[in-house]
Write an enzyme that holds these catalytic residues in place. Structure first.
Site, PDB file in Angstrom:
ATOM      1  N   HIS A 250      16.885  87.571  58.515  1.00  0.00           N
ATOM      2  CA  HIS A 250      15.764  88.488  57.885  1.00  0.00           C
ATOM      3  C   HIS A 250      14.493  88.474  58.769  1.00  0.00           C
ATOM      4  O   HIS A 250      13.678  89.421  58.998  1.00  0.00           O
ATOM      5  CB  HIS A 250      15.302  87.998  56.499  1.00  0.00           C
ATOM      6  CG  HIS A 250      14.780  88.836  55.777  1.00  0.00           C
ATOM      7  ND1 HIS A 250      14.787  90.208  55.574  1.00  0.00           N
ATOM      8  CD2 HIS A 250      13.177  88.820  55.211  1.00  0.00           C
ATOM      9  CE1 HIS A 250      13.695  90.852  54.865  1.00  0.00           C
ATOM     10  NE2 HIS A 250      12.947  89.785  54.788  1.00  0.00           N
TER      11      HIS A 250
ATOM     12  N   SER B 292      10.222  94.117  54.793  1.00  0.00           N
ATOM     13  CA  SER B 292      10.788  93.393  53.586  1.00  0.00           C
ATOM     14  C   SER B 292       9.992  93.750  52.599  1.00  0.00           C
ATOM     15  O   SER B 292       9.963  94.885  52.191  1.00  0.00           O
ATOM     16  CB  SER B 292      10.431  91.818  53.958  1.00  0.00           C
ATOM     17  OG  SER B 292      10.950  90.930  52.739  1.00  0.00           O
TER      18      SER B 292
ATOM     19  N   ASP C 295      20.861  89.582  58.702  1.00  0.00           N
ATOM     20  CA  ASP C 295      20.115  89.514  57.466  1.00  0.00           C
ATOM     21  C   ASP C 295      20.849  89.346  56.230  1.00  0.00           C
ATOM     22  O   ASP C 295      21.501  90.543  55.892  1.00  0.00           O
ATOM     23  CB  ASP C 295      19.140  90.859  57.678  1.00  0.00           C
ATOM     24  CG  ASP C 295      18.008  90.577  56.419  1.00  0.00           C
ATOM     25  OD1 ASP C 295      18.116  89.621  55.537  1.00  0.00           O
ATOM     26  OD2 ASP C 295      17.101  91.369  56.396  1.00  0.00           O
TER      27      ASP C 295
END
Lengths: 382, 382
Positions: free
Chosen positions: A357, A157, A324
């Protein structure tokens, strides 16, 4: 709390703090006269100092990535699934460095640290930061630890964005760049969710324009709402369906029972929100989401990611997860396409996973296998 | 304001109000001693009373679906694209009835109406409602207007849920059921977004447990946040990218300018949020999102939608939009599958459109063409 600690954990660990007292120039044009970074290390640095890897954390992360601080800890570090003996980031082979970023709220200098000019907490006066400021401060930590070149810089991320930025800012100081569930810049929808989270914090009267520390208060409801936004977007629709469906926690659908009806997902979000608001600083949350918003890998390279990656000298591992929707596989493929065009070595994997995610934190067998296989190729000797 | 009104608009229209003073039993077990519904009609009811169609509105909708209230109006009704002479819901052929639902805040009895028992606004004491309560009150409106059987009951989103409920509650009172961008029940992710919106309202100190009317205040920041949640989820990632990208409204990405940098999408969301908070009642928003949450078409039919639709006698038109992630095409296909298994006539169209859930309000040529073609098949004579 663990009754005993698993053999494949790094076990009990301690945090350390390093203070830098040289003026540190920031992207915004201001400078910090001094700052602290809190960090942890796992594994042993080899004699050639060639087996060090850096872990960059995501939005709400910190330095405590693996192991336990005490036998009373209920939970291990946030990336326990991936860091430890025999795990993808194998502490039998690597010397792992994990820090709390500058601007954070877990020990490194940030908005709730004391501003030496005023003797009070910085609060909203803490300078705005960019991913490159984190990278520059991480380079100082590397200098301090005697690490000239990382075997790998690794992040998921927002951490993956820092890893990419490392490969452009210090092309000679990393051999491998590991970019998991990231993107070269946020989409308008990503920006919108961050704006929603910030507005929720700012709208809380306790926020007091960021000067809540002066009032000995915290904007807990705003933070809780911000965290709810995060949780909804970190999970996929599928993951939420699997986890909660439309199950009720209390009450029934029978008529007249509305006040007592509560869906599982409601109570989950409320709980997660309230937990977070006790553990995270609102000004830090705003600072970090802004750094995310303004991150744009190729902006200073004529908006051309191929030109940007043309500076890099490392090899890349890029991973994404099928469900995601915050940083979708399509965004990872943009990174891969640019790396191929820039003639950088790149390995890409798109993992089938329901977890959205959040999958990058999860023990998904194929993910761990592919990640481990790549890390085997990272030449490190103890 | 329109300098002149287009020939394919219904033009200037007036709202009307009808009062029902028989006790009205609600799903929750309580009853309303009396209530008002505000509505509009467009077109002319034929002698056989066979050309009437009912428009059911979505979460933040109301009775003003087409035309203008005055030459000073900046905007026409909310479904101007689909209602009017020569449009899919052709007012040359149909007598169109559009109402503000019970519990609403645009003239029908709702939380900001006076509770006759106390002489004060109902506020949070207004009874909770279910989609079926709306359907039952709409049936009273049909009785009042002398409409025994609707040529069609039509709705998008929450309106589509009401249309489906009509087909089960009053199988003999509609010939066609038009269900656009809807679902048979909310997913956990849908529930989560509604919970986020409600928590944002409830967290606003001005909300005062729903008794803000007593304080002559409105929870405007909470409502604005709730609307932001709505806007983000009504638009697709693609629509946001097309509409805003990462364009800046002010400032630049140059260093040191953070306080002045604002993305277009940020200012759009703030504007939409603040507009909404002046136009919508917070208790109504909570009431309507709860009705959405608890809607579950087949719950009382052994959770079997085939058994549920087995009661119906009408034909169905179901439409979805490719980038709608709030009520995705997959959710519409579940409706279609159940209708086929229940041997109900059904026409289904999945429209390619970038606009997300909002597409159902947009003049997308293929959507208007297919919708028009279906409505041609609805046997109506003037």
């Amino acid at each position: 709390m663990p009754e005993s600690i698993s053999q494949n954990s790094v076990g009990l660990v301690e945090s350390q703090t390093v203070s830098f007292s040289q003026p540190f120039a920031l992207s915004c044009g201001r400078e910090l006269a001094r700052f602290d970074l809190v960090y942890e290390t796992y594994g042993t640095l080899n004699a050639e100092q060639s087996n060090a890897v850096l872990i960059c954390h995501a939005l709400s992360g910190h330095h405590h990535a693996a192991g336990y601080h005490s036998m009373e800890d209920r939970k291990p570090g946030w990336w326990e699934e991936c860091i430890g003996p025999g795990k993808p980031i194998d502490t039998n082979r690597f010397f792992v460095v994990s820090l709390n970023n500058l601007g954070g709220c877990h020990g490194s200098t940030g908005p709730n640290s004391i501003n030496p000019d005023t003797g009070k907490a910085w609060g909203p006066d803490f300078p705005p930061l960019r991913a490159r400021d984190w990278v520059h401060s991480q380079a100082l930590l590397a200098d301090y630890l005697g690490i000239e070149c990382w075997a790998a810089v690794i992040g998921g991320s927002l951490g993956g964005m820092q890893a990419m930025r490392w490969s452009l800012e210090y092309p000679d100081r990393l051999k491998h760049c590991i970019v998991i569930a990231a993107a070269m810049k946020l989409s308008a929808q990503n920006l919108a969710f961050n704006e929603l989270a910030r507005q929720a914090i700012v709208a809380d009267p306790a926020f007091a324009d960021g000067r809540y520390m002066d009032n000995d208060a915290i904007p807990s409801q705003g933070l809780a709402l911000a965290r709810m936004v995060g949780h909804i977007t970190y999970l996929s629709d599928e993951a939420m369906a699997n986890k909660f469906g439309r199950d009720l926690r209390s009450g029934s659908f029978e008529l007249g029972d509305e006040d007592n009806v509560e869906f599982q997902v409601q109570s989950y979000l409320r709980y997660q929100g309230s937990q977070f608001s006790g553990n995270f600083d609102a000004n830090t949350y705003i600072l970090m989401t802004r750094a995310l918003d303004y991150f744009d890998l190729a902006r200073e390279y004529d908006n051309d990611p191929v030109q940007a990656f043309g500076r890099a000298k490392c090899s890349y591992f890029v991973a994404s997860f099928s469900t995601d929707w915050r940083f979708s596989p399509a965004r990872s493929r943009e990174i891969v396409d640019a790396l191929i065009a820039a003639e950088r070595p790149v390995t890409y994997t798109e993992i089938e996973a329901d977890e959205g995610h959040d999958a990058f934190l999860m023990p998904i067998p194929r993910y761990l296998d592919v990640f481990s296989a790549y890390m085997q190729s990272v030449g490190a000797k103890v």
